[in-house]
Design a protein around this motif. Structure first.
Motif, short mmCIF file in Angstrom:
data_model
loop_
_atom_site.label_atom_id
_atom_site.label_comp_id
_atom_site.label_asym_id
_atom_site.label_seq_id
_atom_site.Cartn_x
_atom_site.Cartn_y
_atom_site.Cartn_z
N GLN A 46 20.22 -8.96 -3.65
CA GLN A 46 19.24 -9.63 -3.13
C GLN A 46 19.99 -10.83 -2.24
N PRO A 60 12.16 -11.10 -13.16
CA PRO A 60 10.61 -10.91 -13.44
C PRO A 60 10.52 -10.10 -14.75
N ARG A 68 12.70 -10.26 -7.74
CA ARG A 68 11.60 -9.99 -6.89
C ARG A 68 11.99 -10.87 -5.58
N GLU A 70 10.54 -12.01 -1.75
CA GLU A 70 8.99 -11.95 -1.19
C GLU A 70 9.40 -12.76 0.21
N GLY A 79 5.53 -3.07 -1.73
CA GLY A 79 6.63 -3.01 -2.43
C GLY A 79 7.89 -2.16 -2.08
N CYS A 81 11.34 -0.75 -3.72
CA CYS A 81 12.13 -0.57 -4.93
C CYS A 81 13.53 -0.41 -4.73
N VAL A 122 7.84 -7.26 -0.17
CA VAL A 122 8.43 -7.63 -1.54
C VAL A 122 9.46 -6.51 -1.89
N LEU A 124 11.73 -5.25 -4.57
CA LEU A 124 11.83 -5.55 -6.13
C LEU A 124 13.52 -4.74 -6.62
N THR A 126 15.13 -3.21 -9.57
CA THR A 126 14.46 -2.53 -10.67
C THR A 126 15.65 -2.06 -11.54
N LYS A 135 11.22 0.01 -14.17
CA LYS A 135 10.10 0.04 -13.60
C LYS A 135 8.79 -0.23 -14.71
N THR A 143 4.60 -7.53 -12.72
CA THR A 143 5.38 -7.70 -11.62
C THR A 143 4.67 -7.03 -10.33
N THR A 150 3.95 0.97 -2.84
CA THR A 150 5.54 0.98 -3.17
C THR A 150 6.27 2.08 -2.59
#
Length: 392
Positions: A46, A60, A68, A70, A79, A81, A122, A124, A126, A135, A143, A150
Motif C-alpha cells: 500500500q 476491511p 482498501r 481508493e 477493483g 486485487c 480501488v 484491494l 487481499t 477474498k 468490502t 474486479t
C-alpha cells in the motif's frame, strides 16, 4: 479522453514506475509471509499508492492484513486485487509478489486517468489466498459492495487470458478412540489411526469413480504419538475440488461417507469441520478476457488459444468467489521458470527473475489498458454498471 490517448497514458505511467514496481516485487519475495500474517507485505503493497494520494482503509472486514486504497470519485468503480501471501517452506512459489506489484502498477496507472474516464480506482489488499479465503471473507463483509468489476493477474508457466479454476473446499477430520498399551492390552483400545487407514482406503477406491474434474488430496496431521500406545486421537486434512460448485457438493457427500466408514469400522467417534471458506470456480468475463488476450498479443506474447483454455485447470482461487458476483478476470501471465510450475521451489526462484520482472510491468500495462477499454466502450461500460445495479 479518447481510448488511444488513455491507453498510452497508463502504459507510460507503468513503464516510468518500473523501478519502483520491480523493487516492490523483490522486497515482498525476499520476506515471504504466510496467510493472515502478511504484515510487512501488506504495508509494502500500500505504500506507493498512499504516496500517490489514495485514501487507505486498514483492516476491511476485520482482517489485520487486508487493506482498501481508493482514488477518484467516478461512477465506474474498478477493483484491483493484490495478493501477497506465501507458501509454507517454499516461499513465493506461486508468485504472489508479482501479483501485488502488478496490481500496484495497475492502480497507479489508472489513477492518472481516473477523472477523465469517470473512474473510481480501488486497490484491494487481499490476504490468505493460499489458505484462508481472504477474498471470500472480504466479500461477505461488504468490502466489494460498491465495486462493479474486479481484475487481477497471476504468474504461471503459460500465458492464458481466460483462465479458469476449480471449486474447492477443505476439511479437518478428527477421529477419537481409546488409548491402550499396544502390547499388553490392545483389545482395550479403539484405534483412531486405523480409522484414518480405513477412510484413506475408501477414498482411494472412490477415486476410480470420481467424475471428470473432481479430485481429492489430503495429509495426516496427527497420527499418534508413540508406537506402543494405541492412538486415542488422530486428524487428517482433505481438500476436495471439482469443476463447479454443484459437482463439488456431490463430491463432498461421497467423501463424507468415506470419513464415516473409518469411524464405523473401528468404533471411533469422528468430527468433520470446514477449515476455511469454500472457493468457487472462476467464471472470467469473456469480453474483458478477449481484450486482455489482444493486449498479450500486442506485447508479443503468445496466449493459449481461446478454444484450448478450458482444458487448462489452474488449481483453485478465492478470486472465483469474486467472479461469481461481478464481471472480472484472473489471467495468467507466463514467466520463464525453466520447466518448474507453481508450488515448486524452482518457481519460487523464478518469481524474482528477469521474466518475472517483465510480468510485473507488462501485466500492469495489460490490466490497465483492459480497464481503459472497458471505461471507454459505452456498451460494455453500461453492461457492467447494469450488472452492478442488479446485484442484491
Amino acid at each position: 479522453m479518447p481510448t488511444a490517448e488513455a491507453s498510452t497514458t497508463v502504459e507510460d505511467v507503468v513503464r516510468r514506475r518500473r523501478g519502483d514496481l520491480v523493487e516492490l516485487s523483490h522486497s515482498i519475495h525476499v520476506e515471504p509471509e504466510l496467510a493472515f500474517a502478511e504484515h510487512r507485505s501488506c504495508a509494502k503493497t500500500q505504500a506507493l499508492v498512499a504516496e500517490r494520494g489514495f485514501a487507505v482503509t486498514a483492516k476491511p472486514g476485520g482482517l489485520d492484513t487486508a487493506f482498501r486504497a481508493e482514488f477518484g470519485s467516478g461512477a465506474l468503480v474498478v477493483g484491483i486485487c493484490a495478493e501477497y501471501d506465501a507458501l509454507p517452506g517454499i516461499g513465493h512459489a506461486c508468485g504472489h509478489n508479482i501479483i501485488a506489484a502488478s496490481a500496484v502498477g495497475t492502480a497507479l496507472a489508472l489513477a492518472e486517468v481516473a477523472d477523465e474516464l469517470d473512474l473510481t480506482v480501488v486497490l484491494l489488499g487481499t490476504p490468505a489466498e493460499e489458505s484462508g479465503g481472504g477474498k471470500a471473507l472480504m466479500l461477505e463483509a461488504g468490502t466489494f459492495d460498491d465495486v462493479a468489476t474486479t481484475v487481477m493477474l497471476h504468474a504461471g508457466p503459460l500465458d492464458i487470458a481466460r483462465a479458469r479454476s476449480l471449486a474447492l473446499s477443505q476439511v479437518a477430520v478428527e477421529y477419537t478412540g481409546r488409548a491402550a498399551h499396544a502390547a499388553v492390552a490392545p483389545y482395550l483400545g479403539l484405534n483412531a489411526a486405523d480409522a484414518i487407514t480405513v477412510s484413506q482406503v475408501a477414498i482411494g477406491l472412490l477415486r476410480q469413480q470420481l467424475a471428470p474434474g473432481q479430485m481429492v488430496h489430503g495429509i495426516v496431521t496427527d497420527g499418534g504419538q508413540a508406537t506402543n500406545v494405541i492412538p486415542a486421537r488422530t486428524e487428517m486434512h482433505f481438500t476436495m475440488r471439482a469443476n463447479d460448485s454443484q459437482s463439488l457438493t456431490e463430491l463432498e457427500g461421497r467423501m463424507s461417507d468415506c470419513f464415516l466408514a473409518g469411524a464405523v469400522a473401528t468404533g471411533c467417534g469422528h468430527r468433520v469441520e470446514a477449515t476455511e471458506p469454500s472457493y468457487l470456480e472462476l467464471t472470467p468475463d469473456t469480453w474483458l478476457a478477449d481484450v486482455f488476450r489482444d493486449e498479450m498479443r500486442r506485447l508479443g506474447r503468445t496466449p493459449v488459444a481461446a478454444e484450448f483454455e478450458a482444458a487448462l485447470p489452474l488449481g483453485s482461487t478465492d478470486m472465483g468467489n469474486v467472479t461469481q458476483v461481478m464481471p472480472g478476470i484472473h489471467p495468467i501471465v507466463g514467466i520463464d521458470a525453466e520447466g518448474a510450475s507453481v508450488h515448486q521451489p524452482g518457481f519460487a526462484t523464478a518469481a524474482a527473475g528477469p521474466s518475472a520482472d517483465e510480468a510485473v510491468v507488462e501485466g500492469a500495462v495489460m490490466l490497465a489498458r483492459t480497464v481503459v477499454a472497458l471505461a471507454t466502450t459505452p456498451a460494455e461500460r453500461d453492461r457492467v454498471l447494469a450488472l452492478k445495479a442488479a446485484r442484491p
